[in-house]
Design a protein around this motif. Structure first.
Motif, PDB file in Angstrom:
ATOM      1  N   ASP A   1       2.301   9.452   3.223  1.00 48.08           N
ATOM      2  CA  ASP A   1       0.845   9.474   3.036  1.00 48.08           C
ATOM      3  C   ASP A   1       0.271   8.058   3.040  1.00 48.08           C
ATOM      4  O   ASP A   1      -0.218   7.556   2.029  1.00 48.08           O
ATOM      5  CB  ASP A   1       0.528  10.180   1.713  1.00 48.08           C
ATOM      6  CG  ASP A   1      -0.978  10.326   1.495  1.00 48.08           C
ATOM      7  OD1 ASP A   1      -1.725  10.215   2.479  1.00 48.08           O
ATOM      8  OD2 ASP A   1      -1.393  10.549   0.346  1.00 48.08           O
ATOM      9  N   ASP A   2       0.386   7.388   4.198  1.00 45.40           N
ATOM     10  CA  ASP A   2      -0.257   6.090   4.390  1.00 45.40           C
ATOM     11  C   ASP A   2      -0.505   5.907   5.884  1.00 45.40           C
ATOM     12  O   ASP A   2      -0.235   6.806   6.683  1.00 45.40           O
ATOM     13  CB  ASP A   2       0.585   4.944   3.804  1.00 45.40           C
ATOM     14  CG  ASP A   2       1.997   4.904   4.379  1.00 45.40           C
ATOM     15  OD1 ASP A   2       2.251   5.550   5.420  1.00 45.40           O
ATOM     16  OD2 ASP A   2       2.857   4.216   3.794  1.00 45.40           O
TER      17      ASP A   2
ATOM     18  N   HIS B   1      -4.703   7.430  -4.642  1.00 46.24           N
ATOM     19  CA  HIS B   1      -3.260   7.330  -4.746  1.00 46.24           C
ATOM     20  C   HIS B   1      -2.881   7.017  -6.185  1.00 46.24           C
ATOM     21  O   HIS B   1      -3.718   6.671  -7.008  1.00 46.24           O
ATOM     22  CB  HIS B   1      -2.732   6.239  -3.821  1.00 46.24           C
ATOM     23  CG  HIS B   1      -2.880   6.585  -2.368  1.00 46.24           C
ATOM     24  ND1 HIS B   1      -2.690   5.661  -1.375  1.00 46.24           N
ATOM     25  CD2 HIS B   1      -3.209   7.744  -1.751  1.00 46.24           C
ATOM     26  CE1 HIS B   1      -2.886   6.245  -0.195  1.00 46.24           C
ATOM     27  NE2 HIS B   1      -3.211   7.499  -0.410  1.00 46.24           N
ATOM     28  N   GLU B   2      -1.591   7.120  -6.469  1.00 47.44           N
ATOM     29  CA  GLU B   2      -1.113   6.829  -7.816  1.00 47.44           C
ATOM     30  C   GLU B   2      -0.263   5.574  -7.817  1.00 47.44           C
ATOM     31  O   GLU B   2       0.238   5.124  -6.783  1.00 47.44           O
ATOM     32  CB  GLU B   2      -0.276   8.002  -8.340  1.00 47.44           C
ATOM     33  CG  GLU B   2      -1.067   9.165  -8.869  1.00 47.44           C
ATOM     34  CD  GLU B   2      -0.193  10.100  -9.697  1.00 47.44           C
ATOM     35  OE1 GLU B   2       0.122   9.751 -10.847  1.00 47.44           O
ATOM     36  OE2 GLU B   2       0.180  11.163  -9.177  1.00 47.44           O
TER      37      GLU B   2
ATOM     38  N   THR C   1       1.964   1.534  -2.596  1.00 45.05           N
ATOM     39  CA  THR C   1       0.656   1.813  -3.187  1.00 45.05           C
ATOM     40  C   THR C   1       0.079   0.548  -3.786  1.00 45.05           C
ATOM     41  O   THR C   1       0.824  -0.338  -4.224  1.00 45.05           O
ATOM     42  CB  THR C   1       0.770   2.896  -4.278  1.00 45.05           C
ATOM     43  OG1 THR C   1      -0.506   3.129  -4.858  1.00 45.05           O
ATOM     44  CG2 THR C   1       1.740   2.493  -5.371  1.00 45.05           C
TER      45      THR C   1
ATOM     46  N   THR D   1       2.365  -1.270  -9.124  1.00 45.35           N
ATOM     47  CA  THR D   1       1.977  -1.133  -7.724  1.00 45.35           C
ATOM     48  C   THR D   1       3.167  -1.654  -6.918  1.00 45.35           C
ATOM     49  O   THR D   1       4.148  -2.154  -7.483  1.00 45.35           O
ATOM     50  CB  THR D   1       0.733  -1.970  -7.399  1.00 45.35           C
ATOM     51  OG1 THR D   1       1.048  -3.368  -7.644  1.00 45.35           O
ATOM     52  CG2 THR D   1      -0.444  -1.571  -8.264  1.00 45.35           C
TER      53      THR D   1
ATOM     54  N   ARG E   1       2.454  12.738  -2.654  1.00 38.29           N
ATOM     55  CA  ARG E   1       2.786  11.425  -3.195  1.00 38.29           C
ATOM     56  C   ARG E   1       4.084  11.424  -3.982  1.00 38.29           C
ATOM     57  O   ARG E   1       4.521  10.397  -4.480  1.00 38.29           O
ATOM     58  CB  ARG E   1       1.647  10.930  -4.103  1.00 38.29           C
ATOM     59  CG  ARG E   1       0.292  10.836  -3.428  1.00 38.29           C
ATOM     60  CD  ARG E   1       0.242   9.822  -2.325  1.00 38.29           C
ATOM     61  NE  ARG E   1       0.470   8.454  -2.773  1.00 38.29           N
ATOM     62  CZ  ARG E   1       0.529   7.398  -1.978  1.00 38.29           C
ATOM     63  NH1 ARG E   1       0.403   7.568  -0.672  1.00 38.29           N
ATOM     64  NH2 ARG E   1       0.720   6.197  -2.452  1.00 38.29           N
TER      65      ARG E   1
ATOM     66  N   SER F   1       7.362   8.599  -7.634  1.00 37.87           N
ATOM     67  CA  SER F   1       6.246   8.835  -6.709  1.00 37.87           C
ATOM     68  C   SER F   1       6.319   7.811  -5.576  1.00 37.87           C
ATOM     69  O   SER F   1       7.143   6.891  -5.594  1.00 37.87           O
ATOM     70  CB  SER F   1       4.914   8.736  -7.452  1.00 37.87           C
ATOM     71  OG  SER F   1       4.776   7.460  -8.047  1.00 37.87           O
ATOM     72  N   TYR F   2       5.437   7.954  -4.585  1.00 41.29           N
ATOM     73  CA  TYR F   2       5.489   7.118  -3.388  1.00 41.29           C
ATOM     74  C   TYR F   2       5.419   5.639  -3.742  1.00 41.29           C
ATOM     75  O   TYR F   2       4.614   5.228  -4.576  1.00 41.29           O
ATOM     76  CB  TYR F   2       4.350   7.491  -2.439  1.00 41.29           C
ATOM     77  CG  TYR F   2       4.499   6.900  -1.061  1.00 41.29           C
ATOM     78  CD1 TYR F   2       5.707   7.011  -0.374  1.00 41.29           C
ATOM     79  CD2 TYR F   2       3.449   6.231  -0.455  1.00 41.29           C
ATOM     80  CE1 TYR F   2       5.848   6.474   0.895  1.00 41.29           C
ATOM     81  CE2 TYR F   2       3.577   5.697   0.817  1.00 41.29           C
ATOM     82  CZ  TYR F   2       4.790   5.824   1.490  1.00 41.29           C
ATOM     83  OH  TYR F   2       4.933   5.285   2.750  1.00 41.29           O
TER      84      TYR F   2
ATOM     85  N   GLN G   1      -6.619   2.149  -2.873  1.00 35.61           N
ATOM     86  CA  GLN G   1      -6.984   3.550  -2.713  1.00 35.61           C
ATOM     87  C   GLN G   1      -6.737   4.276  -4.037  1.00 35.61           C
ATOM     88  O   GLN G   1      -5.618   4.633  -4.368  1.00 35.61           O
ATOM     89  CB  GLN G   1      -6.153   4.181  -1.592  1.00 35.61           C
ATOM     90  CG  GLN G   1      -6.351   3.478  -0.255  1.00 35.61           C
ATOM     91  CD  GLN G   1      -5.499   4.074   0.841  1.00 35.61           C
ATOM     92  OE1 GLN G   1      -5.666   5.234   1.207  1.00 35.61           O
ATOM     93  NE2 GLN G   1      -4.575   3.285   1.365  1.00 35.61           N
TER      94      GLN G   1
ATOM     95  N   SER H   1      -2.504   1.035  -6.047  1.00 38.48           N
ATOM     96  CA  SER H   1      -3.280   1.638  -7.128  1.00 38.48           C
ATOM     97  C   SER H   1      -2.491   1.622  -8.428  1.00 38.48           C
ATOM     98  O   SER H   1      -1.276   1.827  -8.446  1.00 38.48           O
ATOM     99  CB  SER H   1      -3.629   3.092  -6.764  1.00 38.48           C
ATOM    100  OG  SER H   1      -4.217   3.748  -7.865  1.00 38.48           O
TER     101      SER H   1
END
Length: 828
Positions: free
Chosen positions: A83-84, A328-329, A286, A249, A110, A282-283, A325, A288
């Motif tokens: 998801d990017d 996103h987490e 990121t 992050t 994610r 999680s992904y 973003q 965020s």
């Protein structure tokens, strides 16, 4: 065949997801990107809106054909890449390569958990072309810059160089820091520290808030303190608190893993990728710091379970980076109740770091009590200060204190012994120690990532490849370097007497730091002089913002590239008249007092070197490669003379075939000379220490490579030897067979070569071909009594007139169909 085909980019990710979906789903991997710009040529039509020409990567043709076949036989295809922007681009290239419809379902998540996967299946969308165009714009812009700028570097600096948009800026940051260090003027001062003896053998340490600039002023202060009395003037106690840092992050994870675990940026991303694909975090790409409400609740439950209600203080962090973003987490565990996860110790350590940071972010502040004691001196108005703190409630520090990596927290929590106002103190020693100011430190991978992020250069997915690229291109080296020794003075007041002593300290030792090479500095100087826009920090950051605007659908990608390219191409054309880079690639240092010849340093084809003499002189110049830790721009005349005082080249080391073996060095690097023929030394060979046996080995290897190394014949075809990019090999019937670790070109025989060929054939004969059309696997197996075909659980004999190594899939299927098999257990 399953009704649904789900395509991801990673085999490990496919394996995890397949476990969460039912029997109606088949999950396959594309093994990353399947299409890209071709390696050769620009492949961008500048005149027609910068239209790119993509091609299926040669190593992905088989994968694409298999996915095409599976897609045609499936009722529904789901594109489930990351998801990017990069993941969106992979999905788009898959759609194009497989000939899928524009409304093909695209699912994103994610984290790889059952709930997240099932939720994604229930909420599909189509490919987001704005995200694809943002990635495409970055890719095309980098190709344009590299394709047009690299030839300029070849003509003006050195052959084989290349330039990149973000990479060149990263090199500039490192070069500028190196120059700051080179020009830094270290100044000394004297720091005063007192130690007082208290009851119960306790010690109180206090410091003078200021340093003395000279030894004389420090000594004068100590002299004033002879016979003086010391008394606590005041005790000030204030409550304080410490708050936890936000969850990780990509950038902060890379920095923290470097500091605490010693991981490189690339290693951190590799371990994080594996944890993500295994469904543990999680992904991992990121920017965020946000956590979902569900994640916060799960973290809260884990904190209550392990620490109690009083340790909970939930928070929602707001990312300072405007381009982040927030949908996103941050990087977090998928299950907060799991405190340890990972397939090996390195993954486990990274997971524990992520778990601690995530949990701590939702824990209570640490409550502290900070005490400051002011100490008067009867003979002078200056006051000493002693400080300490007590942890009243550890809060989130309960998590960090479990780890030995959190030394800073432990250092800050030192306590003062019991003290009282007007308490008379018994001085043990008062020391004035010489200290030296230090320049800003060289960058580590972690601090470079931080600098890039602060300047707005790059995005989470670009930090690791940027650093890997500049190291691979040898513009930067990452290494340890020893420190240097220097003297420092210490004045000690004890028992009303001042003593002086001189000690030694080591300073400037570097561990895993990034150093610019001479090549990196020359390239940087040329780009700054002629292409300032390409390496300008603000310009590069603004370009990142424009990519973000494209991703949000606010800017047309081709117009953005056009706006850049007009000025860039004009600069390229103008640069053809630019001066060839010489200021930083060639320096004349002086005249050698022994020979009267010119001493200079230059950048050559194989790197920087020192030269004694001139090519116009009758006597051939002497060349010496510069050590890695010496730069063209800063090496001194004296340091170069020392290099020439080492054993000189050429040097004679023995005889072979009644002819001398000579080791020399030229512009192309060190070499062996024998019988008027030259053989280059390998990177691991030192021209000053190489001995006769090793030189003979190189001579024979070169002869074998030049002659094709004919050994004889096998099966009517010649066998020859040679050396390629992957090392020495045996060649037979148009095929190449790598030599074993114990083999060498100088000792290989015809019999040994045949052994290597047959061993490779047997290995190939046992390889897995692919699934049988009826879901039965097909293998060609080399058994005790000869090769045979294995179809599922039954064996099929290979006819005598057929060669096992030459069998195709179609041959195996045909033989399987022609050979009778027991009815029982046969699949229909």
């Amino acid at each position: 065949m399953s009704k649904n085909l789900v395509i991801v980019e990673s085999p490990a990710k496919a394996k995890t997801i397949e476990g969460y979906l039912g029997k109606d789903f088949t999950v396959k991997s594309s093994f990353g990107h399947v299409r890209d710009l071709p390696d050769k040529g620009m492949a961008i039509d500048i005149e027609n809106g910068f239209k790119p020409t993509y091609e299926i990567s040669p190593d992905k043709v088989k994968v694409v054909n298999e996915l095409k076949s599976l897609a045609k036989s499936s009722e529904e295809v789901w594109l489930a890449t990351d998801d990017d922007r990069e993941g969106e681009s992979i999905s788009w290239h898959l759609k194009e390569a497989l000939g899928l419809a524009d409304n093909t379902k695209r699912i994103v998540f994610r984290e790889i958990t059952k709930k997240a996967i099932q939720n994604a299946i229930q909420n599909p969308r189509t490919i987001d072309m704005d995200l694809v165009n943002a990635q495409q714009a970055r890719r095309l812009l980098d190709r344009l810059i590299g394709f047009e700028l690299s030839p300029v570097l070849w003509s003006k600096v050195k052959k084989g160089l290349s330039a990149g948009r973000v990479q060149s800026v990263a090199v500039r940051i490192i070069v500028e820091r190196e120059r700051d260090i080179e020009t830094f003027d270290s100044k000394s001062s004297f720091k005063v520290v007192a130690q007082f003896l208290l009851e119960g053998n306790k010690v109180l340490q206090a410091e003078l808030p200021k340093n003395f600039e000279t030894e004389d002023t420090a000594r004068s202060f100590l002299e004033k303190c002879i016979g003086a009395s010391f008394k606590i003037k005041s005790l000030e106690t204030k409550p304080a608190k410490k708050s936890p840092s936000p969850p990780f992050t990509t950038s902060t994870l890379q920095q923290e893993a470097s500091r605490k675990l010693g991981y490189s940026v690339a290693s951190t991303m590799l371990y994080a990728q594996k944890l993500y694909e295994a469904g543990k975090i999680s992904y991992m790409r990121t920017d965020s710091t946000n956590l979902s409400e569900e994640a916060i609740e799960k973290a809260k439950a884990a904190i209550i379970d392990q620490f109690g209600n009083q340790y909970v203080q939930t928070r929602q962090y707001k990312t300072k980076n405007e381009s982040a973003q927030e949908a996103h987490e941050a990087i977090r565990p998928t299950d907060f109740s799991v405190t340890s996860a990972g397939a090996d110790p390195k993954e486990k350590r990274l997971y524990e770091l992520i778990w601690k940071r995530s949990i701590a972010s939702q824990m209570a502040d640490a409550q502290l009590e900070r005490t400051t004691a002011s100490i008067t001196i009867s003979s002078t108005p200056e006051e000493l200060i002693a400080q300490g703190e007590v942890i009243k409630f550890d809060g989130f520090l309960a998590v960090y204190l479990e780890s030995k990596d959190d030394e800073e927290d432990e250092e800050n929590s030192k306590m003062l012994p019991p003290l009282n106002v007007n308490q008379i103190l018994n001085l043990d020693t008062l020391k004035a120690t010489q200290r030296f100011s230090r320049p800003a430190p060289r960058y580590t991978e972690a601090s470079l990532v931080k600098a890039l992020e602060e300047k707005g250069i790059g995005r989470p997915s670009t930090y690791a490849p940027t650093i890997s690229t500049i190291i691979k291109r040898e513009y930067v080296v990452k290494e340890d370097r020893p420190g240097k020794e220097r003297d420092f003075k210490e004045l000690v007041l004890k028992s009303d007497k001042i003593t002086e002593k001189t000690s030694k300290e080591t300073y400037g030792a570097e561990k895993s730091k990034l150093f610019p090479t001479s090549v990196g500095m020359v390239v940087n100087d040329f780009l700054v002089s002629n292409f300032k826009g390409v390496v300008d920090f603000k310009f590069t950051a603004d370009m990142e913002d424009e990519f973000d605007e494209i991703a949000q659908g606010n800017i047309e990608w081709s117009k953005m590239i056009d706006n850049f390219y007009k000025d860039f191409h004009k600069t390229i054309e103008e640069s053809k008249n630019a001066e060839r880079s010489s200021a930083s690639s060639t320096r004349e240092l002086g005249i050698d007092p022994n020979t009267g010849k010119t001493v200079s340093v230059k950048l050559g084809k194989f790197g920087p070197y020192a030269q004694l003499g001139d090519t116009k002189d009758e006597e051939k110049p002497i060349f010496v490669n510069l050590p890695k830790d010496k730069l063209l721009s800063s090496i001194t005349f004296e340091e170069v003379l020392e290099l020439f005082e080492k054993p000189r080249l050429p040097r004679e080391i023995g005889f072979y075939e009644d002819k001398p073996i000579i080791i020399g060095a030229g512009k192309l690097g060190p070499y062996v000379k024998h019988d008027d023929k030259f053989v280059s030394l390998e990177a691991t060979d030192d021209p000053f220490t190489i001995e006769e046996p090793r030189a003979i080995e190189l001579i024979l290897a070169k002869r074998a490579a030049d002659a094709g190394g004919a050994l004889g014949e096998f099966e009517g075809q010649p066998i020859s030897t040679g050396k390629g990019r992957f090392g020495p090999y045996v060649k037979h019937d148009g095929k190449y067979f790598s030599l074993g670790k114990t083999d060498s070109l100088t000792s290989i025989t015809l019999e040994r070569a045949i052994e290597i060929i047959l061993a490779k054939r047997n290995q190939e004969a046992n390889k897995y071909i692919k699934e049988f059309p009826e879901n039965e696997s097909i293998k060609v197996v080399n058994g005790v009594y000869g090769p045979y075909i294995q179809i599922g659980k039954r064996n099929v004999k290979i006819p005598k007139d057929m060669v096992a190594a030459d069998l195709t899939l179609e041959d195996c299927i045909k033989l399987g169909e022609e050979t009778p098999a027991p009815t029982r257990g046969r699949k229909k």
